[in-house]
Design an enzyme around this catalytic site. Sequence first.
Site, PDB file in Angstrom:
ATOM      1  N   HIS A 108       0.883  -1.165   0.000  1.00 14.52           N
ATOM      2  CA  HIS A 108       0.000   0.000   0.000  1.00 14.52           C
ATOM      3  C   HIS A 108       0.925   1.220   0.000  1.00 14.52           C
ATOM      4  CE1 HIS A 108      -2.385  -2.984   2.319  1.00 14.52           C
ATOM      5  NE2 HIS A 108      -3.445  -2.424   1.775  1.00 14.52           N
ATOM      6  N   ASP A 111       2.405   1.873   3.339  1.00  9.75           N
ATOM      7  CA  ASP A 111       3.393   0.910   3.874  1.00  9.75           C
ATOM      8  C   ASP A 111       4.785   1.383   3.491  1.00  9.75           C
ATOM      9  OD1 ASP A 111       1.160  -0.710   4.318  1.00  9.75           O
ATOM     10  OD2 ASP A 111       1.476  -1.819   2.452  1.00  9.75           O
ATOM     11  N   GLU A 239     -10.572  -6.714  -4.954  1.00  9.21           N
ATOM     12  CA  GLU A 239     -10.406  -7.824  -4.004  1.00  9.21           C
ATOM     13  C   GLU A 239     -11.663  -7.939  -3.141  1.00  9.21           C
ATOM     14  OE1 GLU A 239      -6.627  -7.822  -1.893  1.00  9.21           O
ATOM     15  OE2 GLU A 239      -7.618  -8.642  -0.141  1.00  9.21           O
ATOM     16  N   GLU A 275      -8.997 -13.590  -2.171  1.00  8.97           N
ATOM     17  CA  GLU A 275      -8.301 -13.910  -0.914  1.00  8.97           C
ATOM     18  C   GLU A 275      -9.057 -15.024  -0.200  1.00  8.97           C
ATOM     19  OE1 GLU A 275      -6.612 -10.789   1.400  1.00  8.97           O
ATOM     20  OE2 GLU A 275      -7.110 -11.773   3.294  1.00  8.97           O
ATOM     21  N   HIS A 278     -11.044 -14.131   2.935  1.00  8.00           N
ATOM     22  CA  HIS A 278     -12.261 -13.388   2.611  1.00  8.00           C
ATOM     23  C   HIS A 278     -13.347 -14.346   2.119  1.00  8.00           C
ATOM     24  CE1 HIS A 278      -9.690  -9.497   1.838  1.00  8.00           C
ATOM     25  NE2 HIS A 278      -9.537 -10.005   3.046  1.00  8.00           N
ATOM     26  N   ASP A 303      -4.720 -13.536  -3.098  1.00  3.34           N
ATOM     27  CA  ASP A 303      -4.105 -13.245  -1.806  1.00  3.34           C
ATOM     28  C   ASP A 303      -4.124 -14.554  -1.033  1.00  3.34           C
ATOM     29  OD1 ASP A 303      -3.399 -10.685  -2.293  1.00  3.34           O
ATOM     30  OD2 ASP A 303      -4.608  -9.776  -0.710  1.00  3.34           O
ATOM     31  N   ASP A 314     -10.933 -11.888  10.215  1.00  3.90           N
ATOM     32  CA  ASP A 314      -9.870 -12.105   9.241  1.00  3.90           C
ATOM     33  C   ASP A 314      -8.569 -12.409   9.986  1.00  3.90           C
ATOM     34  OD1 ASP A 314      -8.977 -12.078   6.666  1.00  3.90           O
ATOM     35  OD2 ASP A 314      -8.880  -9.907   6.461  1.00  3.90           O
ATOM     36  N   ASP A 316      -5.895 -13.991   8.705  1.00  2.00           N
ATOM     37  CA  ASP A 316      -4.741 -13.852   7.799  1.00  2.00           C
ATOM     38  C   ASP A 316      -3.591 -14.789   8.154  1.00  2.00           C
ATOM     39  OD1 ASP A 316      -5.860 -11.949   6.127  1.00  2.00           O
ATOM     40  OD2 ASP A 316      -5.056 -10.240   7.218  1.00  2.00           O
ATOM     41  N   ASP A 346      -0.812 -12.511   1.713  1.00  6.87           N
ATOM     42  CA  ASP A 346      -1.468 -11.520   2.571  1.00  6.87           C
ATOM     43  C   ASP A 346      -1.706 -12.229   3.914  1.00  6.87           C
ATOM     44  OD1 ASP A 346      -2.786  -9.460   3.686  1.00  6.87           O
ATOM     45  OD2 ASP A 346      -4.322  -9.254   2.154  1.00  6.87           O
TER      46      ASP A 346
HETATM   47  C1  XUL Z   1      -7.673  -6.707   4.026  1.00 10.71           C
HETATM   48  C2  XUL Z   1      -6.846  -7.071   2.865  1.00 10.71           C
HETATM   49  C3  XUL Z   1      -5.978  -5.989   2.322  1.00 10.71           C
HETATM   50  C4  XUL Z   1      -5.869  -5.994   0.842  1.00 10.71           C
HETATM   51  C5  XUL Z   1      -5.106  -4.833   0.269  1.00 10.71           C
HETATM   52  O1  XUL Z   1      -8.466  -7.722   4.490  1.00 10.71           O
HETATM   53  O2  XUL Z   1      -6.853  -8.191   2.425  1.00 10.71           O
HETATM   54  O3  XUL Z   1      -4.730  -6.107   2.903  1.00 10.71           O
HETATM   55  O4  XUL Z   1      -5.251  -7.165   0.378  1.00 10.71           O
HETATM   56  O5  XUL Z   1      -5.618  -3.621   0.677  1.00 10.71           O
HETATM   57 CO    CO Z   2      -5.819  -9.121   0.848  1.00 14.90          CO
END
Ligand code: XUL
Ligand code: CO
Length: 443
Positions: A108, A111, A239, A275, A278, A303, A314, A316, A346
């Site tokens: 991003h 970042d 996404e 993702e 998600h 992702d 989430d 991750d 991610d």
């Molecule tokens: C949030 C997510 C983000 C996107 C990029 O859940 O996945 O990190 O991948 O903004």
């Molecule tokens: Co993501």
Amino acid sequence: MSTACIGKREYFPNIQKIQYEGPQSKNPLAFHHYDENRKIRGKSMKEHLRFSVAYWHTFGDTGEDPFGNQTKYFPWEKSPDVMTAAKDRLDAAFEFMTKLGVPFYCFHDRDLAPEGRDVQESEERLEELVDLAAEKQKESGIHLLWGTANLFSHPRYMNGAASNPDFLVVAHAAAQVKAALDATHKLGGKNYVFWGGREGYSSLLNTDMKRELDHLAVFFKAAVQYGRAIGFDGTFLIEPKPMEPSKHQYDFDTATVVAFLRTYGLDTDFKINIENNHATLANHTFAHELQVAADADLLGSVDANQGDPQNGWDTDEFLHDIYQAIRAMLVILPYGGLGNGGLNFDARTRRNSTDLEDSFIGHIQSMDTFARALYIADRILTESDYLNLKKARYSTFDQGHGAEYEKNKLSLQNLRDIAADLGEPALKSGKQELYERLINQYL
Ligand code: XUL
Ligand code: CO
């Protein structure tokens, strides 16, 4: 030690370049399955999997959660000067990625460089870091998979960014996207991502959903127009995620995004970045989301992470579930691969994984899981009856009345007459257990 780090501070002195040691190895800091040059279907594993490190998690996640403070103290975050810290983070990132041996990374805007006092200062800070990142990319041979703008952290976005009811907030979001597109293009990014964390609503009572969706589409069109004008010929990606941080997000799941893109005529420039976590939050499987995107010919990138099936947020996590990875590859391989997309981690280590090496271990085990899944899926597709079994289920549509039906040639009256003539169909087994057994057989 890699040449990229010579003469500079080393942030991971105890880690050497990660090597492939084969499935018998017990070394957690070596690849057991990811042999980057191993060929499958004429392409190397590296070319198939296109692994990418997520800048925000790997170099920015300090372990805070809603109940507790920071648990991870990274050596590159020590400087009190935010721009010095950003430059140190860049050095650490390229050392990490070089030692890991990944071909791509993603970021991003925020970042890479911290937000400034106003639009101009934010742009200047980003430009300074982009120039340094360009040098690092050249030195290391690592490429940018995608860039994006963080349109969800700053308080101004609390009611949304591109879908905010206040036009000035929308303009600020656009300023950020413009700068992030410039950065992505300058760094040769293959894709540009939109994840709409705040593009959604908390309450329908105060929300004109139709107007917000229309605004979102106008925003995407402006981004495409600007991107193409500066020469960015990569893919724009949306996404999907159903919720968190918004109660309801407009990019809920892949089917919703496909419909949105087609409704607003955006499907020529946009594809979808799927993702796994998600998908879990939307009550779908990873493979389901990938298949919906593949069937719409809009599968762009992934992702690569996994969620926790027992809780509703989430998490991750680094994907380590080999079954989910195989099922994903059973969709991605027949689709012809990810093209200019990739598998972006991610993912973050757990709050209580506080050693610097934990991040290496997380990436390595996930790379191994996908590598194993790649060759297992390839064997299932080429050596087993999997594809034929699936095709045979639909063989009654290959000729005769079934084929006419597929061509839209039979009326409801015709169909009624066929049913009456031919009588009750025989029960045919779906053989789900047989398909499930196939996967275990090739593990
Ligand atoms: C949030 C997510 C983000 C996107 C990029 O859940 O996945 O990190 O991948 O903004
Ligand atoms: Co993501």
